[in-house]
Write a protein that holds these residues in place. Structure first.
Motif, PDB file in Angstrom:
ATOM      1  N   ASN A  16     -45.678  33.003 -22.678  1.00  0.00           N
ATOM      2  CA  ASN A  16     -46.011  31.677 -23.183  1.00  0.00           C
ATOM      3  C   ASN A  16     -45.607  30.627 -22.146  1.00  0.00           C
ATOM      4  OD1 ASN A  16     -46.941  31.802 -26.228  1.00  0.00           O
ATOM      5  ND2 ASN A  16     -45.356  33.365 -25.969  1.00  0.00           N
ATOM      6  N   GLY A  17     -46.320  29.530 -22.138  1.00  0.00           N
ATOM      7  CA  GLY A  17     -46.150  28.539 -21.090  1.00  0.00           C
ATOM      8  C   GLY A  17     -44.896  27.704 -21.208  1.00  0.00           C
ATOM      9  N   ARG A  18     -44.613  26.988 -20.135  1.00  0.00           N
ATOM     10  CA  ARG A  18     -43.466  26.094 -20.095  1.00  0.00           C
ATOM     11  C   ARG A  18     -43.585  25.052 -21.202  1.00  0.00           C
ATOM     12  NH1 ARG A  18     -42.455  21.962 -15.173  1.00  0.00           N
ATOM     13  NH2 ARG A  18     -44.403  21.214 -16.040  1.00  0.00           N
ATOM     14  N   GLY A  19     -42.465  24.763 -21.839  1.00  0.00           N
ATOM     15  CA  GLY A  19     -42.458  23.777 -22.917  1.00  0.00           C
ATOM     16  C   GLY A  19     -42.643  24.370 -24.295  1.00  0.00           C
ATOM     17  N   THR A  20     -42.966  25.677 -24.372  1.00  0.00           N
ATOM     18  CA  THR A  20     -43.083  26.324 -25.674  1.00  0.00           C
ATOM     19  C   THR A  20     -41.736  26.923 -26.071  1.00  0.00           C
ATOM     20  OG1 THR A  20     -43.707  28.472 -24.738  1.00  0.00           O
ATOM     21  CG2 THR A  20     -45.486  26.904 -25.198  1.00  0.00           C
ATOM     22  N   ALA A  21     -41.564  27.159 -27.348  1.00  0.00           N
ATOM     23  CA  ALA A  21     -40.299  27.694 -27.856  1.00  0.00           C
ATOM     24  C   ALA A  21     -40.043  29.115 -27.361  1.00  0.00           C
ATOM     25  CB  ALA A  21     -40.302  27.667 -29.385  1.00  0.00           C
ATOM     26  N   GLU A  22     -41.122  29.822 -27.014  1.00  0.00           N
ATOM     27  CA  GLU A  22     -40.998  31.231 -26.632  1.00  0.00           C
ATOM     28  C   GLU A  22     -40.836  31.462 -25.135  1.00  0.00           C
ATOM     29  OE1 GLU A  22     -43.694  29.985 -28.193  1.00  0.00           O
ATOM     30  OE2 GLU A  22     -43.276  30.517 -30.290  1.00  0.00           O
ATOM     31  N   HIS A  23     -41.012  30.421 -24.327  1.00  0.00           N
ATOM     32  CA  HIS A  23     -41.112  30.595 -22.876  1.00  0.00           C
ATOM     33  C   HIS A  23     -39.893  31.298 -22.281  1.00  0.00           C
ATOM     34  CE1 HIS A  23     -42.306  29.735 -18.773  1.00  0.00           C
ATOM     35  NE2 HIS A  23     -41.162  29.110 -18.547  1.00  0.00           N
ATOM     36  N   ASP A  24     -38.705  30.789 -22.532  1.00  0.00           N
ATOM     37  CA  ASP A  24     -37.502  31.359 -21.918  1.00  0.00           C
ATOM     38  C   ASP A  24     -37.259  32.793 -22.373  1.00  0.00           C
ATOM     39  OD1 ASP A  24     -37.076  29.018 -20.532  1.00  0.00           O
ATOM     40  OD2 ASP A  24     -35.585  28.231 -21.938  1.00  0.00           O
TER      41      ASP A  24
END
Length: 271
Positions: free
Chosen positions: A70-78
């Protein structure tokens, strides 16, 4: 992954679909991309991440396996980056790559995994050359659906409307010596339309094409693979060449054309 051995077919699969992942082991796709982003419902994101990590530990044979985070800025990214970092998968796909700093930070977080950067926005297109030059980026992938939306191109408009963006992506990839992949074709039952678009992508210089359904694999592989006539011509050219500029059949050739012919044959002879 060298450009000579770049996948012609890159199949996106929802990482939340266990049956699709199981079936993918028997498909002819040269790259399988387990998708944690658009193809997965919000409620299934955690489950999909765990399934992708588990699938990465399986034997994929000669296929290249990647995970789209998932892209940067989404809750799932990290969490997605950490999962790829700790998995057996050594290749991630980043949606909406827009700057070299952003991409470099993602690669650092992946802890050694490589990256294919998706170019899906105007800013991404304008920064494509800088993104392609980031160490660890091995390919650019055109996100044609998002590009159409971001550029406000009507859905019925021809692909010519994307020409500048697509050529910019190929130019950036070639300047950096990395792979370039064309975007998806949305028509699931339009084999002729898919073949036309795949041939157009090859004519622009793309190495292969991303796919959204297994029934698109054979048509795309054929369109991106050299034809028998092209291979016969390439072999004859190599045999006829003696060095320097000279006539071959109805055209002039030189060392550059011999190199092109050898690259074409190497691509056809890939494992």
């Amino acid at each position: 992954m060298t450009t000579a051995l770049a996948p012609r077919t890159a199949l996106f699969l929802p990482a939340s679909n266990a049956r699709a992942i199981e079936k993918a082991h028997g498909l002819d796709a040269e790259m399988v991309i387990l998708d944690l982003e658009d193809a997965v419902k919000p409620a299934l994101k955690d489950e999909a991440r765990a399934m992708a990590v588990a699938a990465a530990g399986e034997d994929w044979g000669a296929r290249i396996l990647a995970i789209r985070v998932n892209g940067r800025g989404t809750a799932e990214h990290d969490a997605d980056l950490a999962a790829v970092r700790d998995s057996a998968c050594r290749l991630a796909v980043l949606p909406k790559a827009e700057s070299p700093d952003q991409v470099a930070a993602v690669i650092a977080a992946l802890g050694g995994a490589r990256l294919i950067a998706m170019i899906e926005t105007p800013r991404g297109v304008l920064n494509a050359a800088a993104i392609a030059a980031v160490p660890g980026v091995i390919g650019l992938l055109a996100g044609t659906n998002d590009l159409r939306a971001e550029l406000r191109i009507p859905p019925v408009a021809s692909r010519d409307s994307l020409s500048l963006a697509l050529q910019s992506i190929v130019l950036a990839a070639r300047a950096a010596g990395i792979c370039a992949f064309d975007g998806v074709f949305n028509g699931l039952d339009d084999a002729d339309g898919l073949a036309d678009e795949a041939r157009h992508g090859r004519a622009l210089g793309f190495d292969g094409k991303s796919l959204i359904h297994p029934n698109q694999i054979a048509t795309t592989a054929l369109a991106f693979g050299p034809t028998d006539a092209e291979l016969a011509d390439a072999r004859a050219l190599i045999e006829a060449a003696t060095g320097g500029a000279e006539r071959f059949r109805d055209r002039m050739i030189e060392a550059m054309h011999v190199d092109q012919a050898r690259a074409l044959i190497a691509r056809a002879d890939r494992p």
